[in-house]
Enzyme design. Sequence first.
Site, PDB file in Angstrom:
ATOM      1  N   GLU A 252      38.303  50.322  -3.989  1.00  0.00           N
ATOM      2  CA  GLU A 252      39.273  49.434  -4.649  1.00  0.00           C
ATOM      3  C   GLU A 252      39.300  49.651  -6.160  1.00  0.00           C
ATOM      4  O   GLU A 252      40.311  49.371  -6.807  1.00  0.00           O
ATOM      5  CB  GLU A 252      39.000  47.982  -4.269  1.00  0.00           C
ATOM      6  CG  GLU A 252      39.226  47.790  -2.775  1.00  0.00           C
ATOM      7  CD  GLU A 252      39.317  46.355  -2.316  1.00  0.00           C
ATOM      8  OE1 GLU A 252      39.084  45.442  -3.122  1.00  0.00           O
ATOM      9  OE2 GLU A 252      39.620  46.151  -1.128  1.00  0.00           O
TER      10      GLU A 252
ATOM     11  N   HIS B 197      38.575  51.103   4.910  1.00  0.00           N
ATOM     12  CA  HIS B 197      38.616  51.661   3.553  1.00  0.00           C
ATOM     13  C   HIS B 197      38.062  53.088   3.515  1.00  0.00           C
ATOM     14  O   HIS B 197      38.381  53.851   2.611  1.00  0.00           O
ATOM     15  CB  HIS B 197      37.772  50.817   2.594  1.00  0.00           C
ATOM     16  CG  HIS B 197      38.475  49.610   2.057  1.00  0.00           C
ATOM     17  ND1 HIS B 197      38.895  48.573   2.852  1.00  0.00           N
ATOM     18  CD2 HIS B 197      38.831  49.265   0.789  1.00  0.00           C
ATOM     19  CE1 HIS B 197      39.465  47.652   2.105  1.00  0.00           C
ATOM     20  NE2 HIS B 197      39.434  48.043   0.849  1.00  0.00           N
TER      21      HIS B 197
ATOM     22  N   CYS C  93      34.994  51.342   8.932  1.00  0.00           N
ATOM     23  CA  CYS C  93      35.663  50.444   7.971  1.00  0.00           C
ATOM     24  C   CYS C  93      36.954  51.125   7.549  1.00  0.00           C
ATOM     25  O   CYS C  93      36.961  52.331   7.267  1.00  0.00           O
ATOM     26  CB  CYS C  93      34.772  50.190   6.762  1.00  0.00           C
ATOM     27  SG  CYS C  93      35.595  49.285   5.421  1.00  0.00           S
TER      28      CYS C  93
ATOM     29  N   CYS D 276      41.096  45.795  11.427  1.00  0.00           N
ATOM     30  CA  CYS D 276      40.035  45.226  10.598  1.00  0.00           C
ATOM     31  C   CYS D 276      38.772  45.296  11.430  1.00  0.00           C
ATOM     32  O   CYS D 276      38.680  44.654  12.484  1.00  0.00           O
ATOM     33  CB  CYS D 276      40.386  43.778  10.252  1.00  0.00           C
ATOM     34  SG  CYS D 276      39.078  42.845   9.453  1.00  0.00           S
TER      35      CYS D 276
ATOM     36  N   ASP E 190      45.008  42.898   9.042  1.00  0.00           N
ATOM     37  CA  ASP E 190      43.738  43.179   8.374  1.00  0.00           C
ATOM     38  C   ASP E 190      43.431  42.014   7.437  1.00  0.00           C
ATOM     39  O   ASP E 190      44.318  41.238   7.091  1.00  0.00           O
ATOM     40  CB  ASP E 190      43.817  44.489   7.572  1.00  0.00           C
ATOM     41  CG  ASP E 190      42.455  44.892   6.987  1.00  0.00           C
ATOM     42  OD1 ASP E 190      41.418  44.404   7.482  1.00  0.00           O
ATOM     43  OD2 ASP E 190      42.429  45.695   6.045  1.00  0.00           O
ATOM     44  N   SER E 191      42.176  41.925   7.023  1.00  0.00           N
ATOM     45  CA  SER E 191      41.823  40.918   6.022  1.00  0.00           C
ATOM     46  C   SER E 191      42.383  41.299   4.655  1.00  0.00           C
ATOM     47  O   SER E 191      42.602  40.440   3.814  1.00  0.00           O
ATOM     48  CB  SER E 191      40.307  40.773   5.942  1.00  0.00           C
ATOM     49  OG  SER E 191      39.723  42.026   5.659  1.00  0.00           O
TER      50      SER E 191
END
Lengths: 290, 290
Positions: free
Chosen positions: B155, B195, B193, B78, B14-15
Amino acid sequence: MTSPSHSPVIGVFDSGFGGLTVLRSLLARMPAARFAFIGDTARLPYGSKSRRTIARYAAESAQFLTQEQGAEFLVIACNTASALALDDIKQAVSVPVLGVIEPGAAAAKASSTTGDVLVIATDATVQSHAYAAACQAHGLRALEKACPLLVPLVEEGWTSHDVTRNVIRIYLNELLADAHAKGMTPDTLVLGCTHYPLLRPLIEEAVPAGMRVIDSADSTADAAAQQFKSAQSGDGKIEPATSAQELSTTDPETNLVRCFATDSVEKFARLGSRFLGRPTGPVTLVDLGG
Amino acid sequence: MTSPSHSPVIGVFDSGFGGLTVLRSLLARMPAARFAFIGDTARLPYGSKSRRTIARYAAESAQFLTQEQGAEFLVIACNTASALALDDIKQAVSVPVLGVIEPGAAAAKASSTTGDVLVIATDATVQSHAYAAACQAHGLRALEKACPLLVPLVEEGWTSHDVTRNVIRIYLNELLADAHAKGMTPDTLVLGCTHYPLLRPLIEEAVPAGMRVIDSADSTADAAAQQFKSAQSGDGKIEPATSAQELSTTDPETNLVRCFATDSVEKFARLGSRFLGRPTGPVTLVDLGG
């Protein structure tokens, strides 16, 4: 490295396009200078990266501005790079380098009567405690707070949105509560990120009555104009084009500012105009090898 | 490049650390496999970068996983890299490569009765229209929307915050209004995504009654487990450690997963545990030269 015309080049660097708020302030104060701006957009945001990585990236951009664009004065229009990598940048180039931290701290000193100031910034800037150190050198006590949602809110264009108003109130209330718990009586808030000037109206709504808001973009442009003038008179080498005649041959919308980005030049041009307050003009893609 | 033990290594890329939600799903489905995860945190977020840059970065991580870590199967956890660079990654390595887009689209197909689905993702994923294309190949109509504030909200740790609830409602209401204006009757929402699984409770609150939410992390882990099993039986080369005896000598908290990051290993370990749902174990810093 001196540019062919009489008009010297001032290099301005940021990890993205937020630093265009600093360039905007510089243009207002130094209309006769030429500017080369680079946004290292391929590797943004610096705010979440380590000091080692930021120093390497920033030095590469600084060398591009001096070696490729002939910049004779550098403004590091990036709080994170100024906080974490100013010494590395100074070592990487042979021209004067000005960051945004010290001018912000100096402006806070001029503003504050209580000696207590607040600073909001990105996570990396806050973790560096560069503002606290610079403020302390001016005899101020500073309390810093990371506000990581503000940059994405600005980039989403929600600069007058109720969500943003709400997020700003949450962050500032936490910061004020923390300051009061520490017995501080802050009267000045420093915007320690180049994105934040776009939120200034909402931030001024949210601060307590009488608290002054310091925009480090303006403070830095003031300091750059002054230092650049000193550098000129010091060695006589840098001769800015100040005559109306010389300027009349240039188009102020495009000729005085050259913009470079390491990625997504279309996005840079589109979003950058919000920060610069006018079109960026053509943006050139640069590969810094990262 | 085969690992010394009998237990093959599955590489996950993943990034950042969002892809740990995919690894979490993989661990639940393939408890006997070993995993090497790399987060290219020095260069995140990919979501705002160009296809060219993303392809170069992703290929470097893929080569690290296969050449340095002996991975015999790669999961590109990702969405942005899967959307923009899956072919480039496949060309860069000689092992099977699975992205997250196709499994997400296949799960949407299995879920939808109306044939109309919604996808939320980062800006770059949406601009690639990779989900729309993959859905179309399954006979679905898909409407995609970029939700750039959701990653920073996750985040920031605001996964059950009223601000986040509000932002999700704004984004989903805009998307639903757009879908209705287009005459669509969507019954499925794909989280495009890595996240977003952390926001699943708030997203399920915000969608209309009866709309199903598809987590592409789960879909990808299902597909990976199936494809990996096929690859094994296909050439007989890959022999996973499935015996309880072999596994009993390893510590499931650390030995089966090795994590690497290109920057800020402390931050990776701290935030990554939220995504992985358990401690990441030691995280090793890797320099990919960017």
